[in-house]
Design a protein around this motif. Sequence first.
Motif, PDB file in Angstrom:
ATOM      1  N   LYS A 177       0.834  -1.204   0.000  1.00 39.53           N
ATOM      2  CA  LYS A 177       0.000   0.000   0.000  1.00 39.53           C
ATOM      3  C   LYS A 177       0.867   1.251   0.000  1.00 39.53           C
ATOM      4  CE  LYS A 177      -3.810   2.302   2.387  1.00 39.53           C
ATOM      5  NZ  LYS A 177      -3.195   3.624   2.367  1.00 39.53           N
ATOM      6  N   LEU A 178       1.937   1.245   0.802  1.00 42.97           N
ATOM      7  CA  LEU A 178       2.849   2.391   0.838  1.00 42.97           C
ATOM      8  C   LEU A 178       3.466   2.623  -0.534  1.00 42.97           C
ATOM      9  CD1 LEU A 178       4.412   4.567   2.434  1.00 42.97           C
ATOM     10  CD2 LEU A 178       6.137   2.812   2.924  1.00 42.97           C
ATOM     11  N   ALA A 179       3.865   1.533  -1.204  1.00 46.26           N
ATOM     12  CA  ALA A 179       4.456   1.656  -2.535  1.00 46.26           C
ATOM     13  C   ALA A 179       3.451   2.250  -3.515  1.00 46.26           C
ATOM     14  CB  ALA A 179       4.933   0.291  -3.023  1.00 46.26           C
ATOM     15  N   HIS A 180       2.197   1.815  -3.395  1.00 44.71           N
ATOM     16  CA  HIS A 180       1.163   2.366  -4.280  1.00 44.71           C
ATOM     17  C   HIS A 180       0.960   3.857  -4.028  1.00 44.71           C
ATOM     18  CE1 HIS A 180      -3.101   3.475  -5.063  1.00 44.71           C
ATOM     19  NE2 HIS A 180      -2.853   2.875  -6.207  1.00 44.71           N
ATOM     20  N   ASP A 181       0.919   4.256  -2.735  1.00 50.02           N
ATOM     21  CA  ASP A 181       0.707   5.662  -2.398  1.00 50.02           C
ATOM     22  C   ASP A 181       1.859   6.538  -2.870  1.00 50.02           C
ATOM     23  OD1 ASP A 181      -1.657   4.932  -1.226  1.00 50.02           O
ATOM     24  OD2 ASP A 181      -0.880   4.922   0.823  1.00 50.02           O
ATOM     25  N   LEU A 182       3.090   6.011  -2.820  1.00 48.27           N
ATOM     26  CA  LEU A 182       4.262   6.794  -3.196  1.00 48.27           C
ATOM     27  C   LEU A 182       4.617   6.634  -4.669  1.00 48.27           C
ATOM     28  CD1 LEU A 182       6.594   6.194  -0.096  1.00 48.27           C
ATOM     29  CD2 LEU A 182       5.052   8.107  -0.547  1.00 48.27           C
ATOM     30  N   GLY A 183       3.882   5.771  -5.393  1.00 49.74           N
ATOM     31  CA  GLY A 183       4.162   5.585  -6.809  1.00 49.74           C
ATOM     32  C   GLY A 183       5.443   4.824  -7.079  1.00 49.74           C
ATOM     33  N   VAL A 184       5.779   3.880  -6.209  1.00 46.65           N
ATOM     34  CA  VAL A 184       7.014   3.093  -6.357  1.00 46.65           C
ATOM     35  C   VAL A 184       6.674   1.737  -6.958  1.00 46.65           C
ATOM     36  CG1 VAL A 184       8.921   1.973  -5.139  1.00 46.65           C
ATOM     37  CG2 VAL A 184       8.169   4.258  -4.454  1.00 46.65           C
ATOM     38  N   ASP A 185       7.418   1.324  -7.984  1.00 43.34           N
ATOM     39  CA  ASP A 185       7.218   0.037  -8.638  1.00 43.34           C
ATOM     40  C   ASP A 185       7.993  -1.033  -7.875  1.00 43.34           C
ATOM     41  OD1 ASP A 185       6.797  -2.088 -10.288  1.00 43.34           O
ATOM     42  OD2 ASP A 185       7.957  -1.313 -11.983  1.00 43.34           O
ATOM     43  N   LEU A 186       7.266  -1.954  -7.226  1.00 42.41           N
ATOM     44  CA  LEU A 186       7.927  -3.004  -6.443  1.00 42.41           C
ATOM     45  C   LEU A 186       8.737  -3.941  -7.323  1.00 42.41           C
ATOM     46  CD1 LEU A 186       5.142  -3.942  -3.865  1.00 42.41           C
ATOM     47  CD2 LEU A 186       7.195  -2.607  -3.468  1.00 42.41           C
ATOM     48  N   GLU A 187       8.333  -4.086  -8.592  1.00 46.73           N
ATOM     49  CA  GLU A 187       9.053  -4.979  -9.493  1.00 46.73           C
ATOM     50  C   GLU A 187      10.500  -4.528  -9.692  1.00 46.73           C
ATOM     51  OE1 GLU A 187       7.980  -7.682 -10.849  1.00 46.73           O
ATOM     52  OE2 GLU A 187       5.788  -7.635 -10.658  1.00 46.73           O
ATOM     53  N   ALA A 188      10.748  -3.224  -9.518  1.00 46.08           N
ATOM     54  CA  ALA A 188      12.086  -2.683  -9.774  1.00 46.08           C
ATOM     55  C   ALA A 188      12.965  -2.682  -8.533  1.00 46.08           C
ATOM     56  CB  ALA A 188      11.967  -1.257 -10.322  1.00 46.08           C
ATOM     57  N   LEU A 197      12.869  -9.956   1.234  1.00 48.96           N
ATOM     58  CA  LEU A 197      11.631  -9.252   1.552  1.00 48.96           C
ATOM     59  C   LEU A 197      11.812  -7.752   1.351  1.00 48.96           C
ATOM     60  CD1 LEU A 197       8.732  -9.570   2.787  1.00 48.96           C
ATOM     61  CD2 LEU A 197       9.784  -8.981   4.974  1.00 48.96           C
ATOM     62  N   ILE A 198      10.890  -7.128   0.619  1.00 45.90           N
ATOM     63  CA  ILE A 198      10.921  -5.690   0.414  1.00 45.90           C
ATOM     64  C   ILE A 198      10.322  -5.012   1.641  1.00 45.90           C
ATOM     65  CG2 ILE A 198      10.078  -3.775  -1.008  1.00 45.90           C
ATOM     66  CD1 ILE A 198       9.991  -5.698  -3.364  1.00 45.90           C
ATOM     67  N   THR A 199      11.074  -4.131   2.278  1.00 44.41           N
ATOM     68  CA  THR A 199      10.663  -3.491   3.522  1.00 44.41           C
ATOM     69  C   THR A 199      10.165  -2.081   3.265  1.00 44.41           C
ATOM     70  OG1 THR A 199      12.855  -2.573   3.975  1.00 44.41           O
ATOM     71  CG2 THR A 199      12.425  -4.820   4.744  1.00 44.41           C
ATOM     72  N   ARG A 200       9.604  -1.490   4.303  1.00 46.31           N
ATOM     73  CA  ARG A 200       9.135  -0.107   4.225  1.00 46.31           C
ATOM     74  C   ARG A 200      10.299   0.829   3.898  1.00 46.31           C
ATOM     75  NH1 ARG A 200       4.869   2.919   6.185  1.00 46.31           N
ATOM     76  NH2 ARG A 200       5.357   5.089   6.698  1.00 46.31           N
ATOM     77  N   ALA A 201      11.475   0.565   4.500  1.00 46.99           N
ATOM     78  CA  ALA A 201      12.640   1.408   4.242  1.00 46.99           C
ATOM     79  C   ALA A 201      13.052   1.344   2.770  1.00 46.99           C
ATOM     80  CB  ALA A 201      13.797   0.988   5.145  1.00 46.99           C
ATOM     81  N   ASP A 202      12.934   0.159   2.161  1.00 44.24           N
ATOM     82  CA  ASP A 202      13.272   0.025   0.739  1.00 44.24           C
ATOM     83  C   ASP A 202      12.368   0.920  -0.111  1.00 44.24           C
ATOM     84  OD1 ASP A 202      15.183  -1.873   1.371  1.00 44.24           O
ATOM     85  OD2 ASP A 202      13.797  -3.546   1.123  1.00 44.24           O
ATOM     86  N   VAL A 203      11.077   0.921   0.198  1.00 40.83           N
ATOM     87  CA  VAL A 203      10.123   1.720  -0.576  1.00 40.83           C
ATOM     88  C   VAL A 203      10.388   3.212  -0.383  1.00 40.83           C
ATOM     89  CG1 VAL A 203       7.675   2.297  -0.860  1.00 40.83           C
ATOM     90  CG2 VAL A 203       8.373  -0.079  -0.533  1.00 40.83           C
ATOM     91  N   GLU A 204      10.618   3.623   0.885  1.00 41.51           N
ATOM     92  CA  GLU A 204      10.857   5.042   1.162  1.00 41.51           C
ATOM     93  C   GLU A 204      12.144   5.521   0.504  1.00 41.51           C
ATOM     94  OE1 GLU A 204      10.766   4.981   5.386  1.00 41.51           O
ATOM     95  OE2 GLU A 204       8.601   5.399   5.512  1.00 41.51           O
ATOM     96  N   GLN A 205      13.171   4.660   0.503  1.00 36.55           N
ATOM     97  CA  GLN A 205      14.431   5.038  -0.136  1.00 36.55           C
ATOM     98  C   GLN A 205      14.248   5.193  -1.643  1.00 36.55           C
ATOM     99  OE1 GLN A 205      17.631   2.328   0.587  1.00 36.55           O
ATOM    100  NE2 GLN A 205      19.135   3.519  -0.536  1.00 36.55           N
ATOM    101  N   ALA A 206      13.477   4.292  -2.257  1.00 44.09           N
ATOM    102  CA  ALA A 206      13.237   4.391  -3.695  1.00 44.09           C
ATOM    103  C   ALA A 206      12.442   5.649  -4.034  1.00 44.09           C
ATOM    104  CB  ALA A 206      12.486   3.150  -4.184  1.00 44.09           C
ATOM    105  N   ALA A 207      11.484   5.999  -3.164  1.00 47.72           N
ATOM    106  CA  ALA A 207      10.683   7.200  -3.415  1.00 47.72           C
ATOM    107  C   ALA A 207      11.525   8.462  -3.301  1.00 47.72           C
ATOM    108  CB  ALA A 207       9.504   7.252  -2.448  1.00 47.72           C
ATOM    109  N   SER A 208      12.414   8.505  -2.297  1.00 44.15           N
ATOM    110  CA  SER A 208      13.241   9.696  -2.100  1.00 44.15           C
ATOM    111  C   SER A 208      14.320   9.837  -3.161  1.00 44.15           C
ATOM    112  CB  SER A 208      13.889   9.661  -0.712  1.00 44.15           C
ATOM    113  OG  SER A 208      14.763   8.537  -0.592  1.00 44.15           O
TER     114      SER A 208
END
Length: 456
Positions: A177-188, A197-208
């Motif tokens: 859900k966080l990835a969807h809200d931030l527009g981050v592609d989990l496939e990448a 396992l993809i963590t919240r920190a991974d998603v936030e780092q990709a978004a920033s």
Amino acid sequence: MSAERDFALPDLGEGLTESELIDWRVAVGDTVELNQIVADVETAKAVVELPSPVAGVVTALHAEPGQTVEVGASLMTFRVGGSDAPEPAASDDEQAAEAASAAEPEAPAPEAPAKREPNLVGYGAAADASHPKRKARRVPSVPAASAAEPTAAAASTTTLERPRPAERPRSTPPVRKLAHDLGVDLEALDGSGERGLITRADVEQAASARPAPAAPSGASAPADDRVTRTPVRGVRKHTAEAMVRSAFTAPHATEFLTVDVTASTELLDELRDDRATAGHRVTMLAMAAKATCIALARTPELNSRWDDEAHEIVQHHYVNLGIAVATERGLLVPNVRDAEGMSLLELADAIGDLAATARDGRTPPADLTGGTMSITNIGVFGIDAGTPILNPGEAAILATGAVRRMPWEHRGEVALRDVMTLSLSFDHRLVDGAQASRFLADVGAILRQPGRALTM
């Protein structure tokens, strides 16, 4: 013979009328098994995995991630029965015949009687013969032809199918859900957690790490860049509505008691060092929970609710003890059922399990309803006292403050002691000041001298 079958969003057993689609686990063209997880949806209280009610081939998805779907609305469509193999491509003659017949109204096919199919999260809405079923959306076999090239599509005799997705990136529903809200592609992403396992920190780092979109030459940044707007839904929406309803319905009153809990902290140290209890994480919160259960037996007025429709006070003869848990999605209050019959170690284990499950977004909806009294541990944030708001339908909530080492009177002298403040909010319609005071005094007495529990 194969047939189309709609899957309506089921009633998740919480009395809710809608859910937000977080993510799809399948795509059009996928073959699924009975009870295979096909989607993650977020209710007002928890993220729930939806299992498939049938085995078949996915032919249509009727919602996008982030979309709110009403209970009973069509969520997806399956082709069930017959072969699961893709249908052969139609010839030119067959396509022409199909186009000609599309202009004529179709005779309605006889439908089987409405039947509710069981699944892991409840029953979907039964089919209603008075309302036509929503037709599955067709995906064109080939790109639509332009007006200048009317025969381009008809010349094609092969069907272009959506490619089957690769193996799904490993992540939890809240992270997706966080990835969807931030527009981050989990496939990448490459997960940094255990086993990829993809963590919240991974998603936030990709978004920033994404570059900000360049502003047009000579244009200034829009005013909206100075604020962030977040839609109020899910847990946050439910919490806000519940707190407003509670604050403006039940007359709140709050009492405070500061207690020397040195004997309790010493007991906790002994339990941690004891091999017999080494596998149990006993905390001051567990001690307060046990003291609360004992005190409620002596002052049952705090274990009751106000029935406004019947004009009655309903007193519970059991304790479903709510434990407030701060999560990424907002505040949740799962409850330990029948806590009054548990030992200190059993309570400690149950509280630890509830907190871990809530933070992972895996709390079953049933664990978030039916509480009779709650505890919130504000001490974990370094706070001493507060005025907590009641959970709707409950008569009291106890807040435990931080344990601080400070000078305190002890046996006629000043000594450094472990001191904690208890805050009790209660519904003054149900609980008088004297009853609240007796309850709070009992909890304080047990935490001051744990052995006093044997005399109560």
